[in-house]
Design a protein around this motif. Structure first.
Motif, PDB file in Angstrom:
ATOM      1  N   ILE A  19       0.827  -1.189  -0.133  1.00  0.00           N
ATOM      2  CA  ILE A  19      -0.057   0.066   0.042  1.00  0.00           C
ATOM      3  C   ILE A  19       0.562   1.474  -0.033  1.00  0.00           C
ATOM      4  O   ILE A  19       0.668   2.090  -0.667  1.00  0.00           O
ATOM      5  CB  ILE A  19      -1.125  -0.103   1.328  1.00  0.00           C
ATOM      6  N   MET A  20       1.806   1.346   0.877  1.00  0.00           N
ATOM      7  CA  MET A  20       2.746   2.631   0.795  1.00  0.00           C
ATOM      8  C   MET A  20       3.524   2.612  -0.472  1.00  0.00           C
ATOM      9  O   MET A  20       3.638   3.692  -0.881  1.00  0.00           O
ATOM     10  CB  MET A  20       3.920   2.280   2.028  1.00  0.00           C
ATOM     11  N   MET A  21       3.770   1.551  -1.034  1.00  0.00           N
ATOM     12  CA  MET A  21       4.653   1.794  -2.207  1.00  0.00           C
ATOM     13  C   MET A  21       3.730   2.299  -3.379  1.00  0.00           C
ATOM     14  O   MET A  21       3.957   3.014  -4.263  1.00  0.00           O
ATOM     15  CB  MET A  21       5.163   0.550  -2.690  1.00  0.00           C
ATOM     16  N   MET A  39      -1.588  -0.370 -17.947  1.00  0.00           N
ATOM     17  CA  MET A  39      -0.214  -1.260 -17.863  1.00  0.00           C
ATOM     18  C   MET A  39       0.863  -0.614 -17.454  1.00  0.00           C
ATOM     19  O   MET A  39       1.619  -1.162 -16.751  1.00  0.00           O
ATOM     20  CB  MET A  39      -0.371  -1.746 -19.439  1.00  0.00           C
ATOM     21  N   SER A  40       1.223   0.588 -17.947  1.00  0.00           N
ATOM     22  CA  SER A  40       2.439   1.246 -17.580  1.00  0.00           C
ATOM     23  C   SER A  40       2.164   1.449 -16.044  1.00  0.00           C
ATOM     24  O   SER A  40       3.242   1.554 -15.179  1.00  0.00           O
ATOM     25  CB  SER A  40       2.463   2.704 -18.323  1.00  0.00           C
ATOM     26  N   CYS A  41       1.099   1.890 -15.598  1.00  0.00           N
ATOM     27  CA  CYS A  41       0.867   2.432 -14.051  1.00  0.00           C
ATOM     28  C   CYS A  41       1.186   0.964 -13.297  1.00  0.00           C
ATOM     29  O   CYS A  41       2.033   0.986 -12.233  1.00  0.00           O
ATOM     30  CB  CYS A  41      -0.672   2.766 -13.840  1.00  0.00           C
ATOM     31  N   PHE A  42       0.790  -0.227 -13.699  1.00  0.00           N
ATOM     32  CA  PHE A  42       0.969  -1.480 -13.203  1.00  0.00           C
ATOM     33  C   PHE A  42       2.380  -1.800 -12.936  1.00  0.00           C
ATOM     34  O   PHE A  42       2.772  -2.320 -12.055  1.00  0.00           O
ATOM     35  CB  PHE A  42       0.183  -2.530 -13.839  1.00  0.00           C
ATOM     36  N   ILE A  43       3.022  -1.552 -14.179  1.00  0.00           N
ATOM     37  CA  ILE A  43       4.473  -2.000 -14.119  1.00  0.00           C
ATOM     38  C   ILE A  43       5.449  -1.173 -13.305  1.00  0.00           C
ATOM     39  O   ILE A  43       6.214  -1.595 -12.550  1.00  0.00           O
ATOM     40  CB  ILE A  43       5.038  -1.784 -15.720  1.00  0.00           C
ATOM     41  N   LEU A  44       5.168   0.271 -13.063  1.00  0.00           N
ATOM     42  CA  LEU A  44       5.605   1.023 -12.273  1.00  0.00           C
ATOM     43  C   LEU A  44       5.348   0.518 -10.852  1.00  0.00           C
ATOM     44  O   LEU A  44       6.212   0.667  -9.953  1.00  0.00           O
ATOM     45  CB  LEU A  44       5.056   2.529 -12.487  1.00  0.00           C
ATOM     46  N   ALA A  45       4.095   0.090 -10.577  1.00  0.00           N
ATOM     47  CA  ALA A  45       3.942  -0.160  -9.273  1.00  0.00           C
ATOM     48  C   ALA A  45       4.507  -1.547  -8.822  1.00  0.00           C
ATOM     49  O   ALA A  45       5.017  -1.654  -7.808  1.00  0.00           O
ATOM     50  CB  ALA A  45       2.320  -0.488  -8.937  1.00  0.00           C
ATOM     51  N   THR A  46       4.709  -2.588  -9.714  1.00  0.00           N
ATOM     52  CA  THR A  46       5.522  -3.491  -9.584  1.00  0.00           C
ATOM     53  C   THR A  46       7.035  -3.295  -9.428  1.00  0.00           C
ATOM     54  O   THR A  46       7.586  -3.781  -8.247  1.00  0.00           O
ATOM     55  CB  THR A  46       5.495  -4.316 -10.674  1.00  0.00           C
TER      56      THR A  46
END
Length: 264
Positions: free
Chosen positions: A31-33, A54-61
């Motif tokens: 959550i913090m990340m 998808m870009s947002c998901f990759i960055l979150a990963t």
């Protein structure tokens, strides 16, 4: 009888040492990340997350697993091996989705308006020390007599986000900013890496479990104190060390007047 032999302390140290990372430490970290990514995107976070999911998901990963990715690369293992741990990945995905796509932004309001940031930050600090410990133990098993390797490896595993943010800055602005360690939690991980490595080499007269419990207690205390005030627990030492080792006057090494409220 010393404090370390006290029955209550023994129970506490065992509970701290054996405390499971998943789910109560890992989910707050996820959550913090995701919150850190949302802060990085700034006012355009909503448009970016909707137009480029998808870009947002990759960055979150990348924000969630930087230490794991860096550590596996250092061990010459597949950098995507973190995806073998399905519950951890699912927790990251769920946290990312709630932070960015919950109806009426209710999840973000819940976390930020109810004071959950503090316990989540404490859980993240606790998690980092577990990563330091596992990093030191991993390299100690492979190279029992090494000192610098386990220290550096543990720092990278526990504080990979620091290197990610610096790489992110370089890509956006070029090499015009010095590499800095901006937050006390990263500095605590560096100190813990050195201390736990010395303990693993037999240079400290204390067992691993009480030592780890003490480090966790110090880290959580620093978190609470720095939330209540702008005090930097390492600033005085850094000033004196820089003055002695590098000739920088202490008065020119004054701490920043602005408190860094964001997680590193």
């Amino acid at each position: 009888m010393s404090v370390l032999d006290n029955e209550l302390f023994v129970k506490v140290q065992n509970a701290v040492f054996d405390y499971p990372v998943f789910p109560t430490l890992w989910i707050p970290h996820c959550i913090m990340m995701s919150l850190a990514l949302r802060n990085t995107l700034g006012g355009n976070w909503r448009g970016f997350s909707r137009q480029h999911p998808m870009s947002c998901f990759i960055l979150a990963t990348l924000y969630t697993f930087p230490g794991g990715i860096l550590a596996t690369a250092m061990l010459a293992q597949p950098v995507l091996s973190f995806m073998l741990n399905t519950p951890f990945v699912l927790a990251m995905m769920g946290s990312w989705y709630l932070v960015f796509y919950s109806p009426n932004d209710l999840f973000f309001q819940l976390v930020t308006k109810t004071g959950l940031i503090l316990p989540f930050s404490g859980a993240q600090d606790f998690l980092r020390l577990h990563l330091v410990l596992s990093g030191v133990q991993t390299i100690h098993q492979l190279h029992p007599g090494s000192f610098f390797y386990p220290v550096v490896f543990a720092i990278c595993k526990s504080s990979g986000f620091m290197f990610l943010k610096y790489a992110e800055y370089i890509l956006a602005n070029g090499l015009n900013q010095a590499f800095v360690i901006p937050h006390h939690s990263t500095k605590t991980c560096i100190l813990a890496s050195v201390i736990l490595t010395l303990q693993s080499l037999g240079h400290l007269p204390i067992d691993l479990k009480p030592l780890f419990a003490i480090l966790v207690g110090i880290s959580l205390s620093f978190r609470l104190l720095t939330v209540l005030s702008s005090w930097d627990p390492y600033q005085a030492f850094e000033n004196v060390f820089c003055a002695i080792a590098f000739g920088r006057p202490i008065e020119n090494a004054s701490p920043s007047k602005k408190k860094n409220k964001k997680e590193d």
